[in-house]
Design a protein around this motif. Structure first.
Motif, PDB file in Angstrom:
ATOM      1  N   ILE A 259      58.593  14.407  52.165  1.00 32.14           N
ATOM      2  CA  ILE A 259      58.905  13.032  51.786  1.00 32.14           C
ATOM      3  C   ILE A 259      60.270  12.924  51.114  1.00 32.14           C
ATOM      4  N   LYS A 260      60.902  11.777  51.308  1.00 37.94           N
ATOM      5  CA  LYS A 260      62.132  11.516  50.565  1.00 37.94           C
ATOM      6  C   LYS A 260      61.763  11.392  49.086  1.00 37.94           C
ATOM      7  N   PRO A 261      62.461  12.115  48.185  1.00 35.40           N
ATOM      8  CA  PRO A 261      62.084  12.084  46.768  1.00 35.40           C
ATOM      9  C   PRO A 261      62.031  10.660  46.233  1.00 35.40           C
ATOM     10  N   GLY A 262      61.045  10.391  45.427  1.00 39.68           N
ATOM     11  CA  GLY A 262      60.959   9.097  44.740  1.00 39.68           C
ATOM     12  C   GLY A 262      60.309   8.001  45.551  1.00 39.68           C
ATOM     13  N   THR A 263      59.717   8.334  46.697  1.00 35.77           N
ATOM     14  CA  THR A 263      59.117   7.283  47.523  1.00 35.77           C
ATOM     15  C   THR A 263      57.606   7.470  47.715  1.00 35.77           C
ATOM     16  N   ASP A 264      57.003   8.276  46.893  1.00 37.32           N
ATOM     17  CA  ASP A 264      55.568   8.569  47.033  1.00 37.32           C
ATOM     18  C   ASP A 264      54.709   7.313  46.952  1.00 37.32           C
ATOM     19  N   LEU A 265      55.140   6.379  46.118  1.00 40.54           N
ATOM     20  CA  LEU A 265      54.368   5.154  45.942  1.00 40.54           C
ATOM     21  C   LEU A 265      54.286   4.387  47.275  1.00 40.54           C
ATOM     22  N   ALA A 266      55.354   4.434  48.075  1.00 43.13           N
ATOM     23  CA  ALA A 266      55.354   3.762  49.380  1.00 43.13           C
ATOM     24  C   ALA A 266      54.299   4.387  50.291  1.00 43.13           C
ATOM     25  N   LEU A 267      54.239   5.717  50.295  1.00 40.09           N
ATOM     26  CA  LEU A 267      53.257   6.401  51.137  1.00 40.09           C
ATOM     27  C   LEU A 267      51.834   6.099  50.656  1.00 40.09           C
ATOM     28  N   LEU A 268      51.639   6.158  49.347  1.00 44.06           N
ATOM     29  CA  LEU A 268      50.299   5.922  48.800  1.00 44.06           C
ATOM     30  C   LEU A 268      49.814   4.509  49.118  1.00 44.06           C
ATOM     31  N   LEU A 269      50.699   3.514  48.928  1.00 45.15           N
ATOM     32  CA  LEU A 269      50.292   2.136  49.184  1.00 45.15           C
ATOM     33  C   LEU A 269      50.002   1.923  50.668  1.00 45.15           C
ATOM     34  N   LYS A 302      51.028  -5.641  53.168  1.00 37.62           N
ATOM     35  CA  LYS A 302      52.412  -5.584  53.677  1.00 37.62           C
ATOM     36  C   LYS A 302      52.929  -4.149  53.865  1.00 37.62           C
ATOM     37  N   TYR A 303      52.220  -3.179  53.329  1.00 40.53           N
ATOM     38  CA  TYR A 303      52.715  -1.800  53.407  1.00 40.53           C
ATOM     39  C   TYR A 303      52.200  -1.116  54.683  1.00 40.53           C
ATOM     40  N   THR A 304      52.896  -1.331  55.779  1.00 34.88           N
ATOM     41  CA  THR A 304      52.483  -0.737  57.061  1.00 34.88           C
ATOM     42  C   THR A 304      53.234   0.581  57.271  1.00 34.88           C
ATOM     43  N   PRO A 305      52.698   1.450  58.142  1.00 31.32           N
ATOM     44  CA  PRO A 305      53.392   2.714  58.425  1.00 31.32           C
ATOM     45  C   PRO A 305      54.818   2.476  58.947  1.00 31.32           C
ATOM     46  N   GLU A 306      55.002   1.392  59.697  1.00 22.91           N
ATOM     47  CA  GLU A 306      56.342   1.105  60.233  1.00 22.91           C
ATOM     48  C   GLU A 306      57.292   0.723  59.106  1.00 22.91           C
ATOM     49  N   PRO A 310      61.126   4.143  57.322  1.00 20.36           N
ATOM     50  CA  PRO A 310      62.500   4.305  56.819  1.00 20.36           C
ATOM     51  C   PRO A 310      62.570   4.552  55.311  1.00 20.36           C
ATOM     52  N   VAL A 311      61.539   4.152  54.607  1.00 22.55           N
ATOM     53  CA  VAL A 311      61.542   4.351  53.147  1.00 22.55           C
ATOM     54  C   VAL A 311      61.279   5.819  52.807  1.00 22.55           C
ATOM     55  N   THR A 312      60.249   6.382  53.424  1.00 19.88           N
ATOM     56  CA  THR A 312      59.792   7.728  53.044  1.00 19.88           C
ATOM     57  C   THR A 312      60.360   8.832  53.938  1.00 19.88           C
ATOM     58  N   GLY A 313      60.768   8.442  55.154  1.00 20.36           N
ATOM     59  CA  GLY A 313      61.196   9.449  56.129  1.00 20.36           C
ATOM     60  C   GLY A 313      60.022  10.082  56.865  1.00 20.36           C
ATOM     61  N   ILE A 314      58.803   9.583  56.644  1.00 20.71           N
ATOM     62  CA  ILE A 314      57.623  10.142  57.336  1.00 20.71           C
ATOM     63  C   ILE A 314      57.262   9.231  58.513  1.00 20.71           C
ATOM     64  N   GLU A 315      57.151   9.848  59.693  1.00 21.98           N
ATOM     65  CA  GLU A 315      56.860   9.106  60.932  1.00 21.98           C
ATOM     66  C   GLU A 315      55.564   8.303  60.817  1.00 21.98           C
ATOM     67  N   PRO A 316      55.560   7.060  61.353  1.00 25.15           N
ATOM     68  CA  PRO A 316      54.348   6.229  61.271  1.00 25.15           C
ATOM     69  C   PRO A 316      53.093   6.936  61.789  1.00 25.15           C
ATOM     70  N   GLU A 317      53.239   7.656  62.888  1.00 21.75           N
ATOM     71  CA  GLU A 317      52.062   8.323  63.468  1.00 21.75           C
ATOM     72  C   GLU A 317      51.468   9.347  62.500  1.00 21.75           C
ATOM     73  N   LEU A 318      52.381  10.067  61.811  1.00 23.65           N
ATOM     74  CA  LEU A 318      51.941  11.092  60.857  1.00 23.65           C
ATOM     75  C   LEU A 318      51.277  10.433  59.643  1.00 23.65           C
ATOM     76  N   ILE A 319      51.794   9.281  59.247  1.00 23.36           N
ATOM     77  CA  ILE A 319      51.178   8.562  58.111  1.00 23.36           C
ATOM     78  C   ILE A 319      49.752   8.149  58.499  1.00 23.36           C
ATOM     79  N   ARG A 320      49.597   7.626  59.724  1.00 22.05           N
ATOM     80  CA  ARG A 320      48.262   7.210  60.191  1.00 22.05           C
ATOM     81  C   ARG A 320      47.321   8.397  60.286  1.00 22.05           C
ATOM     82  N   LYS A 321      47.819   9.452  60.920  1.00 19.65           N
ATOM     83  CA  LYS A 321      46.994  10.635  61.153  1.00 19.65           C
ATOM     84  C   LYS A 321      46.479  11.217  59.835  1.00 19.65           C
TER      85      LYS A 321
END
Ligand SMILES: Nc1nc2c(c(=O)[nH]1)N[C@H]1C(S)=C(S)[C@@H](COP(=O)(O)OP(=O)(O)OC[C@H]3O[C@@H](n4cnc5c(=O)[nH]c(N)nc54)[C@H](O)[C@@H]3O)O[C@H]1N2
Ligand SMILES: Nc1nc2c(c(=O)[nH]1)N[C@H]1C(S)=C(S)[C@@H](COP(=O)(O)OP(=O)(O)OC[C@H]3O[C@@H](n4cnc5c(=O)[nH]c(N)nc54)[C@H](O)[C@@H]3O)O[C@H]1N2
Ligand code: SF4
Ligand SMILES: [Mo]
Length: 736
Positions: A259-269, A302-306, A310-321
């Motif tokens: 993950i891009k440092p400092g963006t964990d909250l985006a992934l969690l939400l 509002k916090y979708t994988p798409e 760009p916020v976290t650098g983690i691909e939407p598919e990987l976030i879903r999976k």
């Protein structure tokens, strides 16, 4: 809202539990073998095994120390100990080196020249206490007793804490709150009405899916967690690691999310949104135990994988999976709440998101989730009541930070010392904490010190903070002294003992002895009515139906087992205003904070700069073990991890030495490059605790670089005052 939940407080002060554990002998207790030898003229022969608990870090595993022919030989785990299960980590084993450390402080010292020049006069203990007492009396007369502050880390500081409360101050703080786990525990207290605590209530052993944010278990060597994690890996548990750096734990993961440092909250939400919108959460649990689900659902939609990509650098598919992977293992999935959580200044809100996702997967009170804990209740010693201070605490005036902090704010105390507001702080006692390494912005600490009339440092080695002291008091290391009993909240309640294994080599003394001596000089002897520490410990133990003789033999005594989870009959209660797990926080709403966490963006490093990240190495603890020759042998400097592509661009190879320069122009000592694919391109990483510049630390002087030196900026969490320290950027200086 306090740091320690009310329930916990009541339990600590409540009636005692009678121990059920049977007595078994772990060998004879022989203290002072060398002195005995001198007295009798006979060489002590053979091997003694003496149980005690470790102090190489704050986990406090119980150990058995071996003394061979009167000399400290080795230390192993105590098999009776539920923390170590009979196995110590490398630092615990290396504890032998703490006793033999040639750099140790040997006698009390009083400063001769300017602060920080490290020039001393050796004095007797009596002279040292006379000096301190006369300064303390003067401070009391001129400014009032609240004008003394106490910085303390570790169980040994308890006797000084008692002394200073008796003297009349409550300005007491530890870096274990606002530089460590404060945001996490505040977040869980707000959400569940109870804290995660330490040792953490994580049932890693039984979890079928484990998610780690940062938490670099395996480098972070908290023994029980490492053992449980190893078992989970062996069992084939699904592991998801979220870390900008491929940690040791990440090498064991099924999914690694750089993950891009400092963006964990985006992934969690986003994960929270997926669990809700795809109906994957634990519906019965959420219905029964939580409050504010509908508000949460609306807020996170509002916090979708798409959006998160760009916020976290983690691909939407990987976030879903990975969200699906976590859901697959409900109710035995665990999103580890972390520990060292002061990262970016919005850390309590990230902690809230961690608390909320654990509620959606129903982990609190579940096997493989967050277990129930209890304490072996040992009533405190019946002391007279302390005098009530006339002024409020100086570290958080008018509750500027409304949540947490019952244990005090180190940087708040420093601020009061710097500004004289809300009133002047003129004396510091510092026990077992190297403030120049543990607090961000060392310059502010040094400036604050210049406002003091008295700085007393109690340490075992000439740490950087000791270099600034007016009086240095050399403590006997943990293997040479008694300390307070250890009885933490844990899934298996127990009490353990620290007792002397060998004598101190020089004129070092235990903390309890210093505090008691000083109480006499200050006319506070009624607060130390016990003759010696054995009497103190025995009084406490007897009031719990135990005895010193018994625990000295065994090292650890276990209390009754408790139900750990719903499956075993544990029924959780939540001490929040609604009596539920608050997905929507009523107390945050009331104080004008976001009742549901919102993503906040953090500043990116400017061109040519990299975010400075830091962490642990398995064989060292903070800044305290670098002179320990056994541990120095396995790791004697840290390295700076640089992404291989970045290193190449700069013409750097592994093994080259560079310096790091931060955004404010502060330069580090020289440090070795580790060029690696295992870190992102936007950050670099070093192990905390190296780069010592105290000349008296001969074994560690100028070896490696210090993250503390480079952390000039920090971002304060408005909820609880934690100091986010991952907000510094560095560039490379090739000239070394
Ligand atoms: N050997 C050893 N073990 C120790 C200690 C010790 O001194 N030595 N100290 C103990 C103590 S008191 C504590 S509090 C713990 C601390 O240990 P942890 O609680 O595990 O600390 P973290 O800050 O999570 O660990 C740093 C990790 O976080 C990653 N990281 C940095 N920034 C971010 C980010 O923005 N997002 C994410 N997801 N990851 C990030 C880093 O790359 C690194 O791998 O260790 C304990 N264990
Ligand atoms: N830059 C930066 N700052 C940090 C961290 C980080 O990773 N990077 N980590 C944070 C965390 S998680 C924590 S918990 C804190 C830890 O903060 P500290 O507890 O301050 O950690 P140490 O640097 O080990 O300092 C401990 C001091 O106690 C001394 N000591 C060791 N044993 C004894 C003893 O038996 N008696 C006495 N009297 N003294 C003893 C050591 O010699 C050392 O000087 O730091 C926090 N601050
Ligand atoms: S985790 Fe290691 S250093 Fe910490 S108390 Fe246990 S054995 Fe000692
Ligand atoms: Mo910590």
């Amino acid at each position: 809202m306090t740091y320690l939940s009310r329930r916990r407080f009541l339990k600590i002060s409540g009636a005692s539990i009678i121990a059920t554990a049977a007595l078994s002998s772990a060998g004879g207790v022989v203290k002072g073998a060398k002195k005995l030898e001198e007295k009798t003229g006979k060489k002590i022969k053979g091997i003694q095994k003496i149980p005690t608990y470790c102090s190489m870090c704050f986990w406090k595993c119980s150990a058995i120390a071996y003394v061979k022919n009167g000399e400290l030989w080795k230390i192993v785990g105590n098999p009776e100990d539920p923390l170590s299960n009979g196995r110590l980590c490398p630092r615990g084993t290396g504890g032998v080196g703490a006793h033999y450390d040639p750099d140790r402080l040997k006698a009390p010292l009083i400063r001769k020249n300017e602060r920080g020049e490290e020039k001393w006069v050796q004095v007797t203990w009596d002279e040292a206490f006379e000096y301190i007492a006369s300064k303390m009396n003067k401070i009391k007369k001129d400014y009032g007793p609240e004008s003394i502050g106490f910085f303390s880390h570790g169980i040994g500081g308890g006797f000084f804490k008692h002394l200073l409360k008796a003297y009349g101050t409550r300005n007491i703080a530890a870096p274990s709150f606002d530089q460590c786990l404060g945001p996490r525990d505040t977040a869980f207290e707000i959400t569940y009405g109870d804290v995660i605590g330490g040792p953490e209530r994580t049932d890693i052993e039984n979890a079928k899916c484990i998610v780690l944010f940062g938490s670099h278990i395996g480098e972070n060597m908290h023994n029980t967690q490492v053992q449980e994690f190893a078992k989970a890996v062996e069992r084939g548990a699904s592991i998801i690691v979220v870390d900008p750096r491929m940690s040791t734990a990440a090498t064991k993961a099924k999914y690694y999310l750089p993950i891009k440092p400092g963006t964990d909250l985006a992934l969690l939400l986003t994960w929270i949104n997926i669990l809700i919108s795809e109906d994957l959460y634990d519906k019965d649990y959420v219905k029964k135990y939580t409050f504010g689900f509908e508000q949460l659902k609306a807020e996170v939609s509002k916090y979708t994988p798409e959006w998160a990509y760009p916020v976290t650098g983690i691909e939407p598919e990987l976030i879903r999976k990975t969200a699906h992977e976590i859901a697959r293992f409900i109710p035995s999935a665990l999103v580890h709440p972390g520990r060292h959580s002061v990262w970016y200044g919005d850390d309590t809100q990230r902690g809230r998101a961690l608390a909320i996702i654990n509620a959606l997967i129903g982990s609190w009170g579940r096997k493989g989730g967050l277990t129930n804990q209890d304490v072996f209740d040992i009533p405190s010693y019946p002391y007279p009541p302390y005098p009530e201070p006339k002024r409020q605490r100086a570290d958080n005036p008018d509750k500027k930070y409304p949540f947490g902090g019952a244990e005090g704010y180190t940087t708040g105390l420093r601020e009061a010392t710097l500004t004289g507001k809300p009133y002047p702080i003129k004396g510091w006692f510092v026990y077992g904490t190297n403030l120049l390494y543990s607090l961000p912005n060392t310059e502010e600490t040094i400036k604050a010190i210049q406002n003091l009339d008295l700085l007393v440092v109690i340490d075992v080695i000439p740490s950087e903070i000791a270099g600034y002291a007016d009086v240095v008091l050399p403590e006997a290391v943990y293997l040479e002294r008694y300390d307070e009993l250890f009885a933490p909240y844990f899934k298996q309640p127990f009490v353990s003992i620290r007792q002397p294994v060998v004598d101190p080599p020089n004129d070092q003394k235990p903390g309890w002895w210093m505090a008691k001596q000083l109480s006499e000089k200050l006319g506070l002897q009624k607060y130390f009515p016990w003759k010696n520490i054995e009497e103190y410990l025995d009084t406490r133990l007897k009031s719990a139906g135990l005895s010193l003789a018994e625990i000295k033999k065994k090292g650890v005594i276990k209390g009754p087992e408790i139900p750990l989870n719903l499956e075993e009959g544990f029924e959780p209660e939540f001490e929040t205003p609604t009596g539920k797990i608050e997905l929507y926080s009523t107390v945050l709403a009331e104080k004008g904070f976001d009742p549901i966490p919102k993503f906040t963006k953090h500043k990116d490093p400017p061109a040519g700069y990299f975010r400075l990240l830091f962490g642990r190495a398995p064989m060292h603890s903070f800044s305290r073990t670098q002179t320990n020759r056994l541990l120095d042998n396995v790791m004697n400097e840290n390295e700076v991890w640089i992404n291989a592509d970045v290193a190449k661009k700069y013409g750097l190879n592994s093994g080259d030495y560079i310096k790091l320069k931060n955004q404010d122009g502060v330069l580090s000592n020289k440090v070795k490059v580790k060029s690696t694919e295992r870190i992102r391109t936007d950050c670099v990483y070093i192990v905390h605790g190296f780069g010592h510049n105290s000349r008296m630390l001969k074994g560690a002087y100028l070896k490696g670089a210090s993250d503390s030196q480079l952390i000039t900026k920090y971002k304060i969490d408005p909820l609880m005052g934690g100091t986010g320290m991952n907000v510094n950027f560095v560039t490379f200086e090739m000239e070394v």
